[in-house]
Design a protein around this motif. Structure first.
Motif, PDB file in Angstrom:
ATOM      1  N   GLU A 141       0.826  -1.208   0.000  1.00 20.70           N
ATOM      2  CA  GLU A 141       0.000   0.000   0.000  1.00 20.70           C
ATOM      3  C   GLU A 141       0.861   1.258   0.000  1.00 20.70           C
ATOM      4  OE1 GLU A 141      -2.865   0.008   3.099  1.00 20.70           O
ATOM      5  OE2 GLU A 141      -3.798  -1.889   2.505  1.00 20.70           O
ATOM      6  N   LEU A 142       2.037   1.162   0.606  1.00 20.84           N
ATOM      7  CA  LEU A 142       2.961   2.292   0.620  1.00 20.84           C
ATOM      8  C   LEU A 142       3.843   2.330  -0.622  1.00 20.84           C
ATOM      9  CD1 LEU A 142       4.179   2.080   4.339  1.00 20.84           C
ATOM     10  CD2 LEU A 142       2.288   3.425   3.428  1.00 20.84           C
ATOM     11  N   LEU A 143       4.158   1.156  -1.162  1.00 22.21           N
ATOM     12  CA  LEU A 143       5.126   1.070  -2.257  1.00 22.21           C
ATOM     13  C   LEU A 143       4.503   1.225  -3.640  1.00 22.21           C
ATOM     14  CD1 LEU A 143       7.215  -1.917  -0.837  1.00 22.21           C
ATOM     15  CD2 LEU A 143       7.971   0.472  -1.012  1.00 22.21           C
ATOM     16  N   GLU A 144       3.277   0.741  -3.818  1.00 24.10           N
ATOM     17  CA  GLU A 144       2.658   0.784  -5.147  1.00 24.10           C
ATOM     18  C   GLU A 144       2.570   2.196  -5.722  1.00 24.10           C
ATOM     19  OE1 GLU A 144       1.913  -1.271  -7.329  1.00 24.10           O
ATOM     20  OE2 GLU A 144       1.788  -3.239  -6.405  1.00 24.10           O
ATOM     21  N   PRO A 145       2.205   3.202  -4.917  1.00 24.50           N
ATOM     22  CA  PRO A 145       2.148   4.569  -5.489  1.00 24.50           C
ATOM     23  C   PRO A 145       3.511   5.090  -5.954  1.00 24.50           C
ATOM     24  CG  PRO A 145       0.905   4.435  -3.434  1.00 24.50           C
ATOM     25  CD  PRO A 145       1.681   3.174  -3.537  1.00 24.50           C
ATOM     26  N   LEU A 146       4.579   4.378  -5.594  1.00 21.10           N
ATOM     27  CA  LEU A 146       5.925   4.839  -5.929  1.00 21.10           C
ATOM     28  C   LEU A 146       6.519   4.096  -7.120  1.00 21.10           C
ATOM     29  CD1 LEU A 146       7.358   5.051  -2.291  1.00 21.10           C
ATOM     30  CD2 LEU A 146       6.253   6.869  -3.618  1.00 21.10           C
ATOM     31  N   ARG A 147       5.729   3.242  -7.763  1.00 21.57           N
ATOM     32  CA  ARG A 147       6.232   2.512  -8.942  1.00 21.57           C
ATOM     33  C   ARG A 147       6.747   3.505  -9.982  1.00 21.57           C
ATOM     34  NH1 ARG A 147       5.542  -2.926 -10.108  1.00 21.57           N
ATOM     35  NH2 ARG A 147       4.152  -4.090  -8.701  1.00 21.57           N
ATOM     36  N   GLY A 148       7.881   3.162 -10.567  1.00 23.18           N
ATOM     37  CA  GLY A 148       8.530   4.058 -11.507  1.00 23.18           C
ATOM     38  C   GLY A 148       9.506   5.005 -10.853  1.00 23.18           C
ATOM     39  N   MET A 149       9.395   5.162  -9.524  1.00 24.80           N
ATOM     40  CA  MET A 149      10.309   6.033  -8.776  1.00 24.80           C
ATOM     41  C   MET A 149      11.317   5.217  -7.969  1.00 24.80           C
ATOM     42  SD  MET A 149       7.394   8.658  -7.340  1.00 24.80           S
ATOM     43  CE  MET A 149       8.559   9.663  -6.428  1.00 24.80           C
TER      44      MET A 149
ATOM     45  N   PHE B  55      19.814  10.731   7.643  1.00 23.55           N
ATOM     46  CA  PHE B  55      20.521   9.621   7.004  1.00 23.55           C
ATOM     47  C   PHE B  55      20.280   9.578   5.493  1.00 23.55           C
ATOM     48  CE2 PHE B  55      20.271   6.793  11.055  1.00 23.55           C
ATOM     49  CZ  PHE B  55      21.370   7.442  11.586  1.00 23.55           C
ATOM     50  N   PHE B  56      19.022   9.776   5.086  1.00 19.21           N
ATOM     51  CA  PHE B  56      18.635   9.468   3.707  1.00 19.21           C
ATOM     52  C   PHE B  56      17.808  10.556   3.025  1.00 19.21           C
ATOM     53  CE2 PHE B  56      18.487   5.433   6.262  1.00 19.21           C
ATOM     54  CZ  PHE B  56      19.700   4.929   5.824  1.00 19.21           C
ATOM     55  N   GLY B  57      17.491  11.635   3.726  1.00 16.82           N
ATOM     56  CA  GLY B  57      16.612  12.660   3.171  1.00 16.82           C
ATOM     57  C   GLY B  57      17.293  13.537   2.135  1.00 16.82           C
ATOM     58  N   SER B  58      16.517  13.981   1.146  1.00 16.19           N
ATOM     59  CA  SER B  58      17.064  14.803   0.065  1.00 16.19           C
ATOM     60  C   SER B  58      17.654  16.108   0.580  1.00 16.19           C
ATOM     61  CB  SER B  58      15.964  15.107  -0.963  1.00 16.19           C
ATOM     62  OG  SER B  58      15.496  13.923  -1.570  1.00 16.19           O
ATOM     63  N   GLU B  59      16.996  16.713   1.549  1.00 22.76           N
ATOM     64  CA  GLU B  59      17.479  17.996   2.066  1.00 22.76           C
ATOM     65  C   GLU B  59      18.853  17.858   2.705  1.00 22.76           C
ATOM     66  OE1 GLU B  59      16.206  21.203   5.497  1.00 22.76           O
ATOM     67  OE2 GLU B  59      14.618  20.144   4.416  1.00 22.76           O
ATOM     68  N   ALA B  60      19.117  16.698   3.306  1.00 21.95           N
ATOM     69  CA  ALA B  60      20.403  16.491   3.983  1.00 21.95           C
ATOM     70  C   ALA B  60      21.530  16.164   3.017  1.00 21.95           C
ATOM     71  CB  ALA B  60      20.274  15.366   5.007  1.00 21.95           C
ATOM     72  N   ALA B  61      21.195  15.824   1.768  1.00 21.79           N
ATOM     73  CA  ALA B  61      22.216  15.335   0.834  1.00 21.79           C
ATOM     74  C   ALA B  61      23.304  16.362   0.577  1.00 21.79           C
ATOM     75  CB  ALA B  61      21.564  14.912  -0.484  1.00 21.79           C
ATOM     76  N   GLU B  62      22.947  17.644   0.560  1.00 24.31           N
ATOM     77  CA  GLU B  62      23.931  18.685   0.273  1.00 24.31           C
ATOM     78  C   GLU B  62      24.229  19.550   1.487  1.00 24.31           C
ATOM     79  OE1 GLU B  62      25.619  18.641  -2.431  1.00 24.31           O
ATOM     80  OE2 GLU B  62      24.390  16.976  -3.202  1.00 24.31           O
ATOM     81  N   ARG B  63      23.825  19.111   2.645  1.00 25.66           N
ATOM     82  CA  ARG B  63      24.085  19.882   3.859  1.00 25.66           C
ATOM     83  C   ARG B  63      25.362  19.386   4.517  1.00 25.66           C
ATOM     84  NH1 ARG B  63      22.294  18.524   8.761  1.00 25.66           N
ATOM     85  NH2 ARG B  63      20.656  17.214   7.901  1.00 25.66           N
ATOM     86  N   PRO B  64      26.451  20.169   4.475  1.00 27.66           N
ATOM     87  CA  PRO B  64      27.715  19.724   5.063  1.00 27.66           C
ATOM     88  C   PRO B  64      27.532  19.280   6.510  1.00 27.66           C
ATOM     89  CG  PRO B  64      28.053  21.727   3.810  1.00 27.66           C
ATOM     90  CD  PRO B  64      26.560  21.513   3.867  1.00 27.66           C
TER      91      PRO B  64
ATOM     92  N   SER C 171      15.949  11.368  -3.224  1.00 25.33           N
ATOM     93  CA  SER C 171      14.848  10.642  -3.838  1.00 25.33           C
ATOM     94  C   SER C 171      13.534  11.080  -3.220  1.00 25.33           C
ATOM     95  CB  SER C 171      15.048   9.123  -3.633  1.00 25.33           C
ATOM     96  OG  SER C 171      13.872   8.417  -3.894  1.00 25.33           O
ATOM     97  N   GLU C 172      12.635  11.539  -4.051  1.00 25.60           N
ATOM     98  CA  GLU C 172      11.311  11.905  -3.559  1.00 25.60           C
ATOM     99  C   GLU C 172      10.623  10.704  -2.936  1.00 25.60           C
ATOM    100  OE1 GLU C 172       6.954  13.384  -5.257  1.00 25.60           O
ATOM    101  OE2 GLU C 172       8.738  13.525  -6.546  1.00 25.60           O
ATOM    102  N   ALA C 173      10.813   9.534  -3.533  1.00 19.66           N
ATOM    103  CA  ALA C 173      10.187   8.331  -2.999  1.00 19.66           C
ATOM    104  C   ALA C 173      10.704   8.021  -1.602  1.00 19.66           C
ATOM    105  CB  ALA C 173      10.446   7.152  -3.939  1.00 19.66           C
ATOM    106  N   VAL C 174      12.016   8.119  -1.411  1.00 19.43           N
ATOM    107  CA  VAL C 174      12.596   7.866  -0.096  1.00 19.43           C
ATOM    108  C   VAL C 174      12.088   8.893   0.910  1.00 19.43           C
ATOM    109  CG1 VAL C 174      14.758   7.888   1.216  1.00 19.43           C
ATOM    110  CG2 VAL C 174      14.619   6.647  -0.956  1.00 19.43           C
ATOM    111  N   ASP C 175      11.988  10.144   0.496  1.00 20.41           N
ATOM    112  CA  ASP C 175      11.467  11.183   1.399  1.00 20.41           C
ATOM    113  C   ASP C 175      10.052  10.847   1.848  1.00 20.41           C
ATOM    114  OD1 ASP C 175      13.842  12.559   1.063  1.00 20.41           O
ATOM    115  OD2 ASP C 175      13.037  13.928  -0.449  1.00 20.41           O
TER     116      ASP C 175
END
Length: 607
Positions: free
Chosen positions: A377-385, A504-513, A523-527
């Protein structure tokens, strides 16, 4: 952030469950916050089950630390701080190793929050005192929050980003308002707030490195410092919280001394020479070969394997997806076939480890098999992502238990060929014709024996992989700035994951030193999956959401999983009294105490 630095990484990510309800139906008032059921201990409890409430005080606990330090402020991004200084600073609430996902009041006597978790109020203990005798007030709490958010490590700004305001209601009462509802972890995040004296910092620059330990209110204060060599803390005789149930029978040493070493081999040799007292062994080789010295044979040193129930998280070779080379998941998956865990476990680790197959290993949160209906139910809406394999294949890291390394490398070649890579003149070329080349960055020379065989296997794939080992300070700076291709790192987890997953995994943290998103995954899906964890309404929903995230991370191949062990390997000189049982989630050496006669005998024998 884990209070005082010795209770383990991230046991603090928790939910709030009422112990007693207030007069208003929508307000919960309690002495504790817990996710997994009711708190074990009732209001006013006398002591924890795994302590000796009448343990004698006295003596010195000598510990070791690796590297060096040039600051005693562990809360700022500047310098290389001595974590031992955090022993002096109290938090609003506290945790212990016998009960996962639970906080009990420390500086805060009680806590209040509405059922939608839109705010939290902490009621402070009037008896709480800083080391100069001044009372701990709501103004100090508000100051601590604001200064950590504005001048502390970048982690704090992210951790407190959903806190909109700190309101001082009266001298011993403070309220934090939140920007969102339904995030059950936020009250406990604020319970972890280190509380510092506003008056102390009035004429000092918080953001500057200093060898003056920040004043706290805890059971110890820093009494002596030798930069890069030693930090000594002394027990506060009139410590205001010594009789609280969370503290009674703990913090029994008159002094706690941390000796610093620049070389890990020197750390072990110093232990053998009775330079310090207690050691947790992280090297399987040393555990198997280095503990047969005379003091062990005489019984003066005790060596124990202590099983525990705590989460072991994920340790692995972490790709930096900020590098264009590693943005191709096919390459990341293929390279994982070059790591031969079974060979390493037999030849390097003496068979002590298990292969890690989940970011939430050793917990019910780990994904298994194919997704359940609730997960779908959580994963199906993310198909393709997200990777299609999430829906069709249970994750399992490459293994040589049944296949040979040659067969695994053949599988890697097949993945690479299908993705457009070419093998020319013993060199692997990208689809654009560039050689596949990268560097593995290390801070610990002992890890070289593990990385070098991996590099040799990569060369059989035509990959030009190299190794660079740097000192601890340079490593810290490079990791903080994401200046690496691949590192060996870890993602520690708790029984109750929550907001830290954004770091650990959020998009906002990816470029935050300075963030812990070492892989740089965006990844929007991971977020969205992380939000499902944070806003889970109950334990069942939390488990489902965490397993769904686990599957996506595993099939995204952001790490090459390594190994774990569900036990602590400890060694200690036989000078301690010790409660008859250890807590389920580790060893609390601060619940031990010194036996003076044994300590004197050892000092005379090994002087």
């Amino acid at each position: 952030m884990v209070r005082r630095g010795f209770l383990g990484a991230l046991l603090a990510t928790l939910f709030a469950v009422p112990a007693t309800a207030g007069a208003q139906d929508d307000i919960v008032r309690s002495h504790a916050l817990s996710l997994i059921g009711e708190p074990q201990y009732e209001r006013g409890f006398d002591h924890l089950d795994f302590v000796n409430p009448d343990a004698p005080k006295g003596g010195t606990l000598r510990m070791s630390a690796f590297g060096g330090f040039d600051s005693l402020n562990p809360y700022i991004p500047k310098g290389n701080p001595a974590g031992a200084a955090s022993l002096a600073v109290e938090t609003l609430m506290d945790q212990h190793l016998g009960e996962p996902s639970t906080e009990y009041g420390l500086i805060a006597e009680s806590v209040e929050h509405p059922k939608d978790h839109s705010w939290v109020i902490f009621n402070l203990r009037p008896e709480a005192r800083f080391h100069d005798g001044s009372p701990v007030t709501a103004e100090d709490v508000a100051f601590s929050f604001e200064v950590l958010r504005d001048k502390g490590q970048p982690f704090y700004r992210y951790y407190y980003r959903n806190v909109t305001e700190a309101k001082v209601l009266d001298t011993h009462r403070i309220r934090f308002d939140f920007s969102e509802t339904g995030n059950r972890e936020l009250p406990q995040i604020m319970g972890q707030l280190p509380v510092m004296s506003k008056a102390y910092w009035a004429d000092r620059e918080f953001g500057a490195t200093t060898l003056e330990a920040p004043m706290g209110s805890g059971p110890y204060r820093v009494s002596a410092v030798e930069p890069n060599r030693r930090v000594v803390l002394e027990r506060v005789e009139d410590y205001w919280g010594r009789d609280l149930g969370i503290n009674r029978g703990r913090y029994n040493y008159d002094r706690v001394q941390y000796e610093y070493f620049a070389d890990r081999t020197a750390v072990l040799e110093a232990f053998k020479g009775y330079v310090y007292d207690y050691r947790t062994e992280n090297s399987s080789k040393d555990w198997a070969t280095a503990y047969e010295f005379p003091a062990v044979e005489r019984g003066d040193v005790k060596v124990e394997l202590v099983p525990h129930s705590r989460p072991t998280g994920m340790q692995g070779f972490i790709y930096n997806l900020r590098r264009p080379l590693f943005q191709d998941p096919a390459l990341r998956e293929a390279l994982s076939y070059a790591f031969d865990f079974e060979w390493a476990n037999k030849n390097l680790f003496y068979g002590q480890y298990e292969r890690t197959e989940s970011f939430f290993s050793n917990t019910e949160l780990a994904s298994q098999g194919l997704p359940s209906e609730a997960e779908l139910e959580l994963l199906e809406p993310l198909r393709g992502m997200i990777p299609e394999e999430v829906f069709t294949e249970p994750y399992s890291p490459p293994s040589t238990a049944e296949n040979s390394l040659r067969e695994n490398l053949g599988k890697a070649f097949q993945i690479l060929r299908e993705a457009g890579y070419k093998f020319e003149n013993k060199t692997l070329l990208t689809p654009e014709g560039e050689p596949v080349s990268f560097e593995i960055l290390l801070a610990d020379p002992q890890f070289e024996r593990i990385v070098l065989p991996f590099i040799e296997n990569l060369r059989r794939l035509g990959v030009d992989a190299s190794l660079r080992t740097v000192d601890a300070a340079q490593y810290q700076n490079r990791v903080r700035d994401f200046d690496y291709d691949m590192v060996v790192g870890s993602y520690p987890q708790s029984e109750s994951p929550g907001n830290e997953q954004r770091d650990f995994f959020g998009s906002e943290a990816a470029e935050r030193p300075g963030s812990r998103n070492l892989a740089g995954i965006r990844s929007e899906a991971v977020d969205r999956l992380i939000d499902n964890i944070i806003f889970a309404e109950n334990r069942e929903a939390l488990v489902t959401a965490t397993r769904a995230l686990d599957r996506v991370l595993l099939h995204s191949h952001i790490v090459i999983p390594q190994w774990h062990i569900s036990a602590l390997r400890i060694a200690y000189w036989d000078k301690f009294g010790r409660p008859p049982v250890d807590p389920d989630y580790g060893v609390d050496v601060f619940a031990w105490w010194i036996l003076p006669e044994k300590a004197a005998e050892l000092a005379e024998t090994y002087k």
